[in-house]
Design an enzyme around this catalytic site. Sequence first.
Site, PDB file in Angstrom:
ATOM      1  N   ASP A 110       0.937  -1.386  -0.399  1.00  0.00           N
ATOM      2  CA  ASP A 110       0.234   0.331   0.155  1.00  0.00           C
ATOM      3  C   ASP A 110       1.534   1.090  -0.076  1.00  0.00           C
ATOM      4  O   ASP A 110       1.705   1.344   0.845  1.00  0.00           O
ATOM      5  CB  ASP A 110      -0.704   0.148   1.422  1.00  0.00           C
ATOM      6  N   GLU A 137       2.072  -0.031  -4.611  1.00  0.00           N
ATOM      7  CA  GLU A 137       1.274   0.446  -5.437  1.00  0.00           C
ATOM      8  C   GLU A 137       2.003   1.934  -4.469  1.00  0.00           C
ATOM      9  O   GLU A 137       2.562   2.408  -4.347  1.00  0.00           O
ATOM     10  CB  GLU A 137      -0.243   1.006  -4.437  1.00  0.00           C
TER      11      GLU A 137
HETATM   12  C1  GLC Z   1      -4.203   3.274  -0.865  1.00  0.00           C
HETATM   13  C2  GLC Z   1      -5.529   2.245  -0.883  1.00  0.00           C
HETATM   14  C3  GLC Z   1      -6.699   2.875  -0.480  1.00  0.00           C
HETATM   15  C4  GLC Z   1      -6.935   3.567   1.884  1.00  0.00           C
HETATM   16  C5  GLC Z   1      -5.222   4.239   1.008  1.00  0.00           C
HETATM   17  C6  GLC Z   1      -4.960   4.556   2.558  1.00  0.00           C
HETATM   18  O1  GLC Z   1      -4.605   4.048  -1.753  1.00  0.00           O
HETATM   19  O2  GLC Z   1      -5.846   1.364  -1.810  1.00  0.00           O
HETATM   20  O3  GLC Z   1      -7.944   1.692  -0.458  1.00  0.00           O
HETATM   21  O4  GLC Z   1      -7.713   4.162   1.520  1.00  0.00           O
HETATM   22  O5  GLC Z   1      -4.035   3.072   0.796  1.00  0.00           O
HETATM   23  O6  GLC Z   1      -4.438   3.343   3.055  1.00  0.00           O
END
Ligand code: GLC
Length: 526
Positions: A200, A266
Amino acid sequence: MSLEWWQSATIYQIYPRSFQDSNGDGIGDLEGIRSRLAYLKDLGVQAIWLSPFYKSPMRDFGYDVADYCEVDPIFGTLQDFDRLLADAHAMGLKVIVDLVPNHTSSDHPWFLESRESRQSPKRDWYVWRDPKSTRNPPNNWTSFFGGLAWTLDKKTGQYWLHQFLPEQPDLNFRNPQVVEAILDVMRFWLKRGVDGFRVDVLWLLVEDAAFRDEPPNPDWDGRWDRGSTLHIYMEDQPETHLIVRKMRQVLDQFSAPGKERIMVGEIYLPNKQLMRYYGTPEAPGCHLPFNFRPIFDGLSNWTADNLREIVEEYERDLPAWGWPNWVLGNHDQHRLATRIGPEQARVAAMMLFTLRGTPTWYYGDEIGMLDGVIPPEKIQDPDVLRQRHLPERGRDPERTPMLWDASSYAGFSAVEPWLPVNADYPERNVEFQEKDPQSMLNLVKTLLRLRQEPDLLSGAYQTFRSPSGVFAYRRGERFVVMLNFSHEHRSVSVSGELVLSTHLDRNRRMVQVVDLRPHEGVILRQ
Ligand code: GLC
């Protein structure tokens, strides 16, 4: 060219709350996912990625973790996880789990200890700062979920940093103990047998050591707080790559040829910065830094010219040792079929599954699920509850329950689910589309099978000239893909055997000229 499993796999993202409820509480769970593994196998994907199922107060629906090594009772138990993993592996499916290292829940014991006092042994595990002056926060940093990224802890008189909710305090990745604690979390899941992590907000792990104010964003439209500044001090700091490197080393310790454990990152950054997350051949980083350009620049300007440019730029910017990947949907973005329409969603699927590299697919997109309509009193997403003036940011519409059949609640649950079931479920559901030979579901299944052709898995990508509105490319020696983004007929002079049309209504036959109908994609074998 021999490929590792993650290079030839299609990754299917499951949002556990919304896939299948097994215990009648209206929320999906691990046992529910296990009961649907046969569906995923039959669909033709090779790996699943599970969004967080860890112990959490669910203020951000699991992206606020209170215990990294425990399953939240809503989703089941560690034993349920072990069973799911064993069954998936027995069927030849890999399992990737979510790792949320940037922040914990404010309920995490680490944070509870950290906020006890300034002398707490865990004080430095989070990012604490003195006020700049009386009543003034440390600097101008903003949160994705509205307002400043700082909240004052009255007891100790300092502010804690949170790039999302105040209840999601940022861990301090400049503290080696924190890095080691997160690496231990990885070891815990690797020992249980997971095949990798989707990490994440990987590009947010480290912040500027001097906590400098971010410069104002000259193009800000005054709406989204986070957009008011540029982010040169909160995002993508050089030290982040040292952490990525350490994570990769742990993964490599648990890897063997043919059984690599992988890291999917991500990362929402422009190509140049993104590509650095691959690391170097001597010091590799992420296996797959998510390539989100098709979502952002692609879906908002869905034209053949634009998509060709996105693909060409990506192929050009990719380092020689980097394996490409493509994303068209996830739990934070509006549904593919809503953004470009059901007809072009079929063209998009053909593109995604025939480009060079690993595709990621979001649950439900294979039946062309549309954004759900969420009445104001049913809104769950904290992002939009805190920023009501930005309804477009709401993420509930793409998180509605999977549509399995025409029974009550679409076969997702025996009781009313946590988010409303999409109204079109009597006709848009898995069972219905399985019986319709021309359905989106059957298109996706056919594409996933065809994708196993060596040329489509690893053949070179080469675009060629085509009429306006058409994006056409070759894959390897034998495959030609032609995608008509327009609502008009287009004809292309290429010969070969027509093996697939997105309309699923053409028999296999030899052609000299391909007449593309409106919104049609076609694959030829030469
Ligand atoms: C990432 C996740 C999202 C979440 C954020 C905070 O972007 O994909 O869903 O709210 O991180 O953890």
